[in-house]
Write a protein that holds these residues in place. Structure first.
Motif, PDB file in Angstrom:
ATOM      1  N   PHE B 319       0.794  -1.234   0.000  1.00  0.00           N
ATOM      2  CA  PHE B 319       0.000   0.000   0.000  1.00  0.00           C
ATOM      3  C   PHE B 319       0.820   1.275   0.000  1.00  0.00           C
ATOM      4  O   PHE B 319       0.283   2.351  -0.218  1.00  0.00           O
ATOM      5  CB  PHE B 319      -1.010  -0.003   1.141  1.00  0.00           C
ATOM      6  N   TYR B 320       2.128   1.149   0.229  1.00  0.00           N
ATOM      7  CA  TYR B 320       2.991   2.332   0.223  1.00  0.00           C
ATOM      8  C   TYR B 320       3.299   2.793  -1.197  1.00  0.00           C
ATOM      9  O   TYR B 320       3.880   3.845  -1.394  1.00  0.00           O
ATOM     10  CB  TYR B 320       4.305   2.012   0.956  1.00  0.00           C
ATOM     11  N   ARG B 321       2.939   1.973  -2.175  1.00  0.00           N
ATOM     12  CA  ARG B 321       3.208   2.376  -3.552  1.00  0.00           C
ATOM     13  C   ARG B 321       2.129   3.344  -4.025  1.00  0.00           C
ATOM     14  O   ARG B 321       0.947   3.081  -3.884  1.00  0.00           O
ATOM     15  CB  ARG B 321       3.191   1.149  -4.478  1.00  0.00           C
ATOM     16  N   GLY B 322       2.564   4.422  -4.608  1.00  0.00           N
ATOM     17  CA  GLY B 322       1.608   5.370  -5.177  1.00  0.00           C
ATOM     18  C   GLY B 322       1.183   6.443  -4.202  1.00  0.00           C
ATOM     19  O   GLY B 322       1.649   6.498  -3.054  1.00  0.00           O
ATOM     20  N   THR B 323       0.288   7.307  -4.637  1.00  0.00           N
ATOM     21  CA  THR B 323      -0.111   8.455  -3.826  1.00  0.00           C
ATOM     22  C   THR B 323      -0.533   8.006  -2.431  1.00  0.00           C
ATOM     23  O   THR B 323      -1.238   7.020  -2.268  1.00  0.00           O
ATOM     24  CB  THR B 323      -1.268   9.240  -4.475  1.00  0.00           C
ATOM     25  N   THR B 324      -0.085   8.776  -1.446  1.00  0.00           N
ATOM     26  CA  THR B 324      -0.339   8.432  -0.051  1.00  0.00           C
ATOM     27  C   THR B 324      -1.832   8.465   0.241  1.00  0.00           C
ATOM     28  O   THR B 324      -2.372   7.584   0.892  1.00  0.00           O
ATOM     29  CB  THR B 324       0.410   9.429   0.852  1.00  0.00           C
ATOM     30  N   MET B 325      -2.488   9.522  -0.233  1.00  0.00           N
ATOM     31  CA  MET B 325      -3.930   9.629  -0.062  1.00  0.00           C
ATOM     32  C   MET B 325      -4.523   9.369  -1.435  1.00  0.00           C
ATOM     33  O   MET B 325      -4.568  10.242  -2.285  1.00  0.00           O
ATOM     34  CB  MET B 325      -4.284  11.014   0.457  1.00  0.00           C
ATOM     35  N   ALA B 326      -4.918   8.118  -1.668  1.00  0.00           N
ATOM     36  CA  ALA B 326      -5.223   7.705  -3.040  1.00  0.00           C
ATOM     37  C   ALA B 326      -6.709   7.555  -3.298  1.00  0.00           C
ATOM     38  O   ALA B 326      -7.110   7.211  -4.408  1.00  0.00           O
ATOM     39  CB  ALA B 326      -4.519   6.389  -3.352  1.00  0.00           C
ATOM     40  N   GLY B 327      -7.525   7.800  -2.303  1.00  0.00           N
ATOM     41  CA  GLY B 327      -8.950   7.649  -2.539  1.00  0.00           C
ATOM     42  C   GLY B 327      -9.753   8.034  -1.321  1.00  0.00           C
ATOM     43  O   GLY B 327      -9.218   8.148  -0.214  1.00  0.00           O
ATOM     44  N   ILE B 328     -11.023   8.235  -1.556  1.00  0.00           N
ATOM     45  CA  ILE B 328     -11.885   8.767  -0.500  1.00  0.00           C
ATOM     46  C   ILE B 328     -13.257   8.119  -0.545  1.00  0.00           C
ATOM     47  O   ILE B 328     -13.724   7.699  -1.610  1.00  0.00           O
ATOM     48  CB  ILE B 328     -11.999  10.306  -0.657  1.00  0.00           C
ATOM     49  N   ILE B 329     -13.893   8.031   0.630  1.00  0.00           N
ATOM     50  CA  ILE B 329     -15.319   7.704   0.731  1.00  0.00           C
ATOM     51  C   ILE B 329     -15.983   8.893   1.401  1.00  0.00           C
ATOM     52  O   ILE B 329     -15.559   9.308   2.482  1.00  0.00           O
ATOM     53  CB  ILE B 329     -15.544   6.442   1.587  1.00  0.00           C
ATOM     54  N   ALA B 351      -1.127   5.584   3.708  1.00  0.00           N
ATOM     55  CA  ALA B 351      -0.088   4.570   3.851  1.00  0.00           C
ATOM     56  C   ALA B 351       1.112   5.199   4.533  1.00  0.00           C
ATOM     57  O   ALA B 351       1.393   6.381   4.336  1.00  0.00           O
ATOM     58  CB  ALA B 351       0.309   4.035   2.478  1.00  0.00           C
ATOM     59  N   LEU B 352       1.778   4.431   5.343  1.00  0.00           N
ATOM     60  CA  LEU B 352       3.022   4.887   5.963  1.00  0.00           C
ATOM     61  C   LEU B 352       4.108   3.877   5.608  1.00  0.00           C
ATOM     62  O   LEU B 352       3.818   2.712   5.345  1.00  0.00           O
ATOM     63  CB  LEU B 352       2.878   4.962   7.489  1.00  0.00           C
TER      64      LEU B 352
END
Ligand SMILES: Cc1cc2nc3c(=O)[nH]c(=O)nc-3n(C[C@H](O)[C@H](O)[C@H](O)COP(=O)(O)OP(=O)(O)OC[C@H]3O[C@@H](n4cnc5c(N)ncnc54)[C@H](O)[C@@H]3O)c2cc1C
Ligand code: SF4
Lengths: 176, 523
Positions: B319-329, B351-352
């Motif tokens: 989960f550390y791959r890609g944008t840290t804040m990658a989606g929202i609900i 992700a950290l």
């Protein structure tokens, strides 16, 4: 878990190294904790080498990762010795803390207790002490911030130089 | 090109801080031909110099001056000298931020009206409406290149997002996507698109994520009307007998005190330093600090109701791959008191890396339970809760009674205790987060406590009446005409949304007001 073999006085380091090859053991000789199996040694400058050996065991009990070799824990507690060298209060904190741990652990001391659960039971009693807090607080950085262990946990670290993950699996999940 | 202004030039607007609020305001004013000096306590570190390493980056960028904290929150126990995780550098916390850029909802700007009186909370309506903000929101979104606005495509979802989306579908959530992010999904504004490096919190080395450091500030400097003075730590704002502010005293890079004259002073040091500065500027005329006739300076400190849920799966996630804040609900962001609390919350992926996960998963935690969670790192997914917290008078930034910084000024002491509404909301969000991951097959999940505050709000709040707050609807202090607040400390209430888009929106709007009043000669 590592067995720590403590020689009686007078055994030479060479002899220890020879004996050490018999099993996976940490040896204490002069000012060092030695791991003959993996060929590393941790020199203690200020803290007692026995203290360093106990710190290594303690570090593993605090963050027990069976897939991590002792040397990572040894590197992680090295800073305690360095800090003790700089501040006498820290030296006292650590030496007294280890002595207390040994006292609570019965005749053979902390390292002689074979089961992690037994050692952890003692740690639960002292987890709010400044000694434990100092060791754990430092360890959470000095252990997990070692780049060498990251791959063992499946963390890939720095990625800019590799062009990020845009072409390297940022969305490669298949099992969903 | 950058205009160097004289210390005795009393025609300049002095802005304190170069982050979301200060950096934006500086550029906006410079574009209108106003002379601006931004005093920034931190260094100027260009984005190429950012470091893809959590702790190293933290020491490069974070505000590490001593602070203390108290109150019932767990942060005060786990991180006694780190109540907040914010930045001291040119660009402020927009170097560290994740980029989530959401507009407030209409009802949130009228919290008191819509939620009613809540025991123990100091709720108030904003003196502005959503309709008044909308044109400025539109400008901010365009400036920042926010995805899913202005025809900008959303970012592609990473693995962490895919899990979130699968869980959202299972739970019947309707509004789940890769967010409104101030991160380029394609090249825009002379900046490249996101390369999914996964170090958004460490400063984007590609410049794909908006930060005032490499957008607003160089654009303002290019006009010849903006000077950014790094390593300039403001310690005091001075005023004349009439009460108008006249100069700002700061320590330069050698620690020497300098005094910059000013026509107008705008404070944008983030919600801990801004009130601290007003309080530290107390004088015989203003014994309780500047702009503090209401007694509200430093009060109503908000930090959003936060928390995280991490979950472990049988198979790898990375989960550390890609944008840290990658989606929202967004489904829970509504105000629906039947859930047992007022206001709402957003769920956003997070992700950290290993170093920060160890520090934040369960601060103080140890033993097999903790270590086995870390062992499952590669199989983890995670989300962050961000919800509206209640303003409370006793949650406050105060001056420390004894401890002083190296310039002899009292350090800030940050007090915070959750309101029961905050606790109820967080528990609801934990339950939803755990259910979401369980629905996708999580074998274990962790309700993780709040980190040191990344969103710091409310300590110089905006109010209709001078007796209720510190600034009016333009961010102008009720008490002193040429003193403005230009950062998140203006927030009357926190809303469920991440604050930066609104901070930028208010700064653009404030620039219009300041320029107009300057032209009219009223300030
Ligand atoms: C890890 C992280 C992730 C985040 N993600 C998001 C997100 O996704 N979406 C979102 O909306 N928000 C996010 N935020 C929050 C966002 O970064 C802040 O809300 C925003 O930057 C605040 O803007 P500001 O202008 O109030 O203060 P800042 O941006 O912090 O700027 C304040 C500046 O003032 C300077 N300063 C302070 N005191 C003085 C002084 N006395 N003299 C001179 N200079 C001074 C500081 O050095 C700093 O540069 C995140 C924050 C963090 C830490
Ligand atoms: S993931 Fe994208 S936005 Fe985040 S640091 Fe990398 S390139 Fe920048």
């Amino acid at each position: 878990m590592t067995t720590i073999y403590e020689p009686s006085r007078g055994l030479s380091r060479r002899e220890l190294l020879k004996r050490g090859t018999v099993g996976a053991a940490l040896l204490i000789s002069g000012q060092a904790v030695i791991c003959p199996e993996a060929a590393w040694a941790l020199e203690a400058t200020t803290l007692k080498p026995e203290t360093m050996a106990t710190l290594i065991r303690l570090a593993r009990d605090i963050y027990p990762h069976d897939q991590l070799a002792d040397r990572f824990y040894a590197v992680a507690v090295k800073g305690q010795d360095a800090l003790a060298a700089k501040t006498p209060e820290h030296k006292t904190l650590i030496e007294d803390g280890i002595a207390d741990l040994d006292k609570r652990s019965g005749p053979g001391g902390y390292r002689s207790m074979a089961w992690e659960d037994d050692r952890v039971a003692i740690l639960r009693d002292i987890e709010t002490t400044p000694f434990f807090q100092a060791v754990r607080g430092d360890l959470v950085v000095s252990l997990y911030n070692q780049k060498e262990i990251w791959p063992i946990f499946g963390y890939e670290g720095e990625s800019y130089s590799k062009g990020g993950y845009v072409e390297r699996g940022f969305n490669d999940i298949e099992w969903l | 090109m950058a205009a160097p202004y004289d210390l005795n030039d009393n025609s300049v607007v002095v802005i304190i801080g170069s982050g979301a609020g200060g950096g934006t305001l500086g550029n906006e004013l410079a574009q209108k031909g106003v002379d601006v000096v931004i005093l920034e306590a931190g260094n100027r570190i260009e984005y190429e110099e950012f470091i893809n390493d959590e702790w190293e980056s933290f020491s490069q960028l974070a505000w590490l001056d001593n602070r203390t904290t108290g109150g019932g929150w767990r942060v005060s126990k786990d991180f006694p000298n780190l109540p907040a995780w914010i930045v001291k550098a040119v660009g402020g916390t927009t170097t560290h931020w994740a980029g989530a850029s959401l507009r407030f909802q209409e009802h949130e700007l009228k919290a008191l009206t819509n939620y009613g009186k809540v025991d123990g909370a100091n709720l108030l309506d904003w003196p502005i409406t959503l309709a008044e903000l909308e044109p400025y929101y539109a400008k901010a979104e365009d400036k920042m290149g926010v995805t899913r606005t202005n025809g900008i495509e959303g970012l592609p979802g990473n693995n962490n997002f895919k899990i979130l989306k699968a869980g959202a579908d299972k739970l019947g959530y309707k509004e789940c996507h890769t967010g409104n992010m101030a991160i380029n999904s394609a090249d825009r504004d002379d900046r490249t698109s996101c390369q999914q490096t996964g170090f958004c919190f460490q400063g984007c080395k590609w410049g794909a994520k908006w930060s005032t450091l490499y957008t607003e500030i160089p654009k303002g400097e290019a006009t010849g009307k903006l000077e950014v003075r790094p390593n300039s730590h403001v310690v005091k704002i001075e005023h004349d007998d009439s009460g108008k502010v006249t100069a700002v005293v700061y320590a330069d890079k050698d620690g020497k005190l300098q005094s910059q004259k000013a026509r107008i002073v705008c404070v944008a040091g983030n919600s801990i330093e801004s009130p601290r500065l007003l309080l530290n500027s107390a004088s015989s005329k203003y014994p309780d600090g500047l702009a503090n006739s209401s007694g509200q300076v430093g009060k109503n400190y908000m930090r959003h109701t936060t928390g995280s849920v991490y979950a472990v799966f049988e198979k790898p996630v990375h989960f550390y791959r890609g944008t840290t804040m990658a989606g929202i609900i967004r489904d829970e962001a509504k105000h629906d008191p039947s859930r047992g609390f007022v206001g709402g919350y957003e769920l956003e992926t997070l992700a950290l890396g290993i170093p920060f996960m160890a520090a934040f998963l369960d601060p103080g935690g140890w033993g097999r339970s903790f270590a086995s969670a870390m062992d499952s790192y590669a199989n983890m997914a995670g989300l962050w809760i961000v919800g509206e917290d209640m303003p409370q008078e006793q949650n406050a930034v105060k001056l420390h009674g004894e401890l002083k910084d190296k310039y002899g000024m009292p350090i800030p002491d940050v007090w915070f205790t959750d309101h029961p509404n905050d606790v109820a909301m967080r528990n609801h969000a934990y339950t939803q987060g755990e259910a979401l991951y369980a629905a996708v097959g999580a074998t274990r999940s962790f309700p993780t406590p709040p980190y040191p505050s990344t969103h710091n709000l409310g300590t110089n709040r905006m109010s209709e009446k001078a007796s209720d707050g510190v600034v009016n609807k333009w961010g102008q202090t009720h008490d002193i005409q040429n003193l403005f607040i230009s950062d998140g400390s203006q927030f009357t209430t926190g809303a469920a949304e991440n604050p930066t888009l609104t901070i930028v929106t208010l700064a653009i709007r404030q620039a219009d007001h300041i320029a107009k009043e300057m032209a009219a000669g009223t300030i």
